[in-house]
Write an enzyme that holds these catalytic residues in place. Structure first.
Site, short mmCIF file in Angstrom:
data_model
loop_
_atom_site.label_atom_id
_atom_site.label_comp_id
_atom_site.label_asym_id
_atom_site.label_seq_id
_atom_site.Cartn_x
_atom_site.Cartn_y
_atom_site.Cartn_z
N GLU A 68 0.73 -0.89 -0.04
CA GLU A 68 -0.33 -0.35 -0.51
C GLU A 68 0.81 1.19 -0.29
OE1 GLU A 68 -2.75 -2.54 2.70
OE2 GLU A 68 0.12 -2.97 2.74
N CYS A 91 -2.65 -3.05 6.75
CA CYS A 91 -2.30 -3.21 8.63
C CYS A 91 -2.53 -1.72 9.44
CB CYS A 91 -0.36 -3.32 8.99
SG CYS A 91 0.52 -2.31 8.41
N ARG A 200 11.92 -24.13 -4.25
CA ARG A 200 13.30 -22.81 -3.49
C ARG A 200 12.57 -21.39 -3.26
NH1 ARG A 200 18.55 -26.24 -5.12
NH2 ARG A 200 18.05 -28.49 -3.67
N THR A 212 22.27 -35.84 4.84
CA THR A 212 21.89 -35.62 3.02
C THR A 212 23.61 -34.86 2.94
OG1 THR A 212 19.77 -35.78 3.06
CG2 THR A 212 20.62 -34.40 0.91
N ASP A 216 25.63 -35.63 0.22
CA ASP A 216 25.30 -35.84 -2.42
C ASP A 216 26.47 -33.67 -1.80
OD1 ASP A 216 23.47 -37.52 -2.15
OD2 ASP A 216 22.17 -36.77 -1.15
N LEU A 220 21.48 -26.12 -2.08
CA LEU A 220 20.30 -26.14 -1.54
C LEU A 220 19.91 -24.85 -2.00
CD1 LEU A 220 20.81 -28.25 1.52
CD2 LEU A 220 19.39 -29.02 -0.47
N ARG A 223 18.34 -21.54 -8.42
CA ARG A 223 19.20 -21.17 -9.19
C ARG A 223 18.18 -20.65 -10.54
NH1 ARG A 223 21.71 -25.41 -7.13
NH2 ARG A 223 20.29 -27.81 -8.41
N LEU A 307 14.32 -38.22 8.20
CA LEU A 307 13.49 -36.70 8.33
C LEU A 307 11.98 -36.67 7.95
CD1 LEU A 307 14.89 -34.10 9.51
CD2 LEU A 307 15.23 -33.34 7.99
#
Length: 370
Positions: A68, A91, A200, A212, A216, A220, A223, A307
């Site tokens: 706003e 708000c 993501r 993990t 690996d 994370l 991209r 997990l």
């Protein structure tokens, strides 16, 4: 209409037709801010005067202008006598920025239309009340269903007090997360992975486990070309991992969640590169409480079966996204979900949602019915 004494008329019906058009513009504006406003919701707004769009705004990064205020800033004096359309109730409290209702009143805006009431108890109808008290006409509920998807995680966080959690994983046609060798690159195709990047982009945080990271070494990160906002990476572990892990190479903060006992044995070099939360017990309930206290609103998992199983068994799962690739792994490799305590098929968690295709993969996206 919520303006006292107003009756529906041909004029008000025309307003409703116009309201749909301008609210759609506000929803589109909100879409440009998804993923860049956490922990605030991505709200969109437009200012309209004499049936002409005079300003368009979206929530800025945390601490910046709300949608706003962006509209009012752009319009300047032209805001006087205009109508404001916003995807959520303005708000009326002081946070990192002053109340939007005060700015709306000062700007001389005469009508405010919004899609959804703010679930924050500091607002929750008080914003509309402040506008009405100032003589500003208001209308709520316009295109509420269309506006909700962009605000779903924020609404969940406000109503439940914990992050909205998406359990995401990719499996082979025979239900495996990897080959027996542990190799899982890549189960899903390029189109599925591109969709995962969009997830993501719009999430507040990515949740993974130490195993993990150790096995690996994933990045994370988001991209998508030109994307400057990176999700927080949350790693739950009692063993730590290398301080040279790739997730430190591409910006964004890393939050290490561990136990008090384990924290004493984690290498100082790793602790120096992360923000650390050490808990008396590393239970899923304690983890979620700590993340909520830090203001994390939404999470996408990028984790192994341990997990994932803990999240589902604890019912900390609000959405499931599963990519199924036309690949046969065979062997005895990992399955996605372990024992969640289900003894009868009739009591197994069911999901409602939809199937989509991404290249050669199919994807189910839905919500558990507990």
């Amino acid at each position: 209409m919520t303006k006292p004494g107003c009756r529906r008329s041909i004029i008000s019906q025309c307003f409703e037709m116009t309201d749909q058009h301008w609210m759609a513009e506000a929803i589109a504006a909100a879409g440009t801010a998804l993923g860049s406003t956490w922990p605030n919701p991505a709200v969109g707004a437009v200012l309209v005067k004499n049936d002409q769009l005079i300003a368009r705004g979206a929530t800025q990064a945390a601490g910046g202008n709300h949608a706003e205020i962006e509209c009012i800033r752009q319009a300047g004096e032209a805001a006087r006598g205009a109508s404001l359309y916003a995807t959520m109730e303005p708000c009326c409290h002081y946070g990192k920025t002053p109340p939007c209702t005060d700015a709306i009143i000062r700007a001389g805006i005469t009508r405010v239309v919004y899609a959804l009431s703010d679930p924050n108890p500091l607002v929750a109808g008080k914003g509309e009340a402040a506008l009405l008290a100032a003589g500003i006409e208001t209308e709520r509920g316009v295109m509420a269903d269309e506006a909700l998807p962009g605000l779903r995680e924020f609404f969940h966080f406000m109503r439940t007090g914990r992050p909205f959690i998406t359990v995401k994983y990719a499996i082979t046609l025979d239900g495996r997360l990897s080959l027996d060798s542990g190799d899982a690159h890549w189960i899903s195709g390029e189109e599925s992975r591109a969709h995962a990047q969009l997830l993501r982009k719009r999430t507040h945080a990515i949740l993974s486990g130490g195993q993990t990271i150790r096995h690996d070494d994933p990045r994370l990160d988001c991209r998508i070309a030109g994307e400057e906002f990176q999700p927080i990476r949350i790693i739950v572990t009692e063993q730590g991992f290398s301080p040279d892990a790739r997730l430190f190479d591409h910006g964004g903060s890393v939050l290490l969640v561990t136990s008090d006992a384990a924290c004493r044995s984690i290498p100082p070099a790793l602790l120096q590169k992360t923000e650390t939360i050490a808990l008396p017990e590393l239970t899923m309930g304690a983890i979620m409480q700590a993340l909520a206290a830090r203001g994390i609103v939404s999470i996408v998992t990028e984790a192994g079966p341990r997990l994932l199983t803990q999240l589902i068994a604890a019912r900390f799962c609000d959405q499931v996204i599963t990519y199924i690739a036309p690949v046969l792994a065979g062997g005895n490799a990992l399955r996605s979900i372990g024992d969640i305590g289900t003894e009868r098929m009739l009591s197994a968690p069911r999901l409602r949602g939809e199937w989509k295709s991404y290249g050669g993969d199919i994807c189910f996206q839905g919500e558990p019915v507990w």
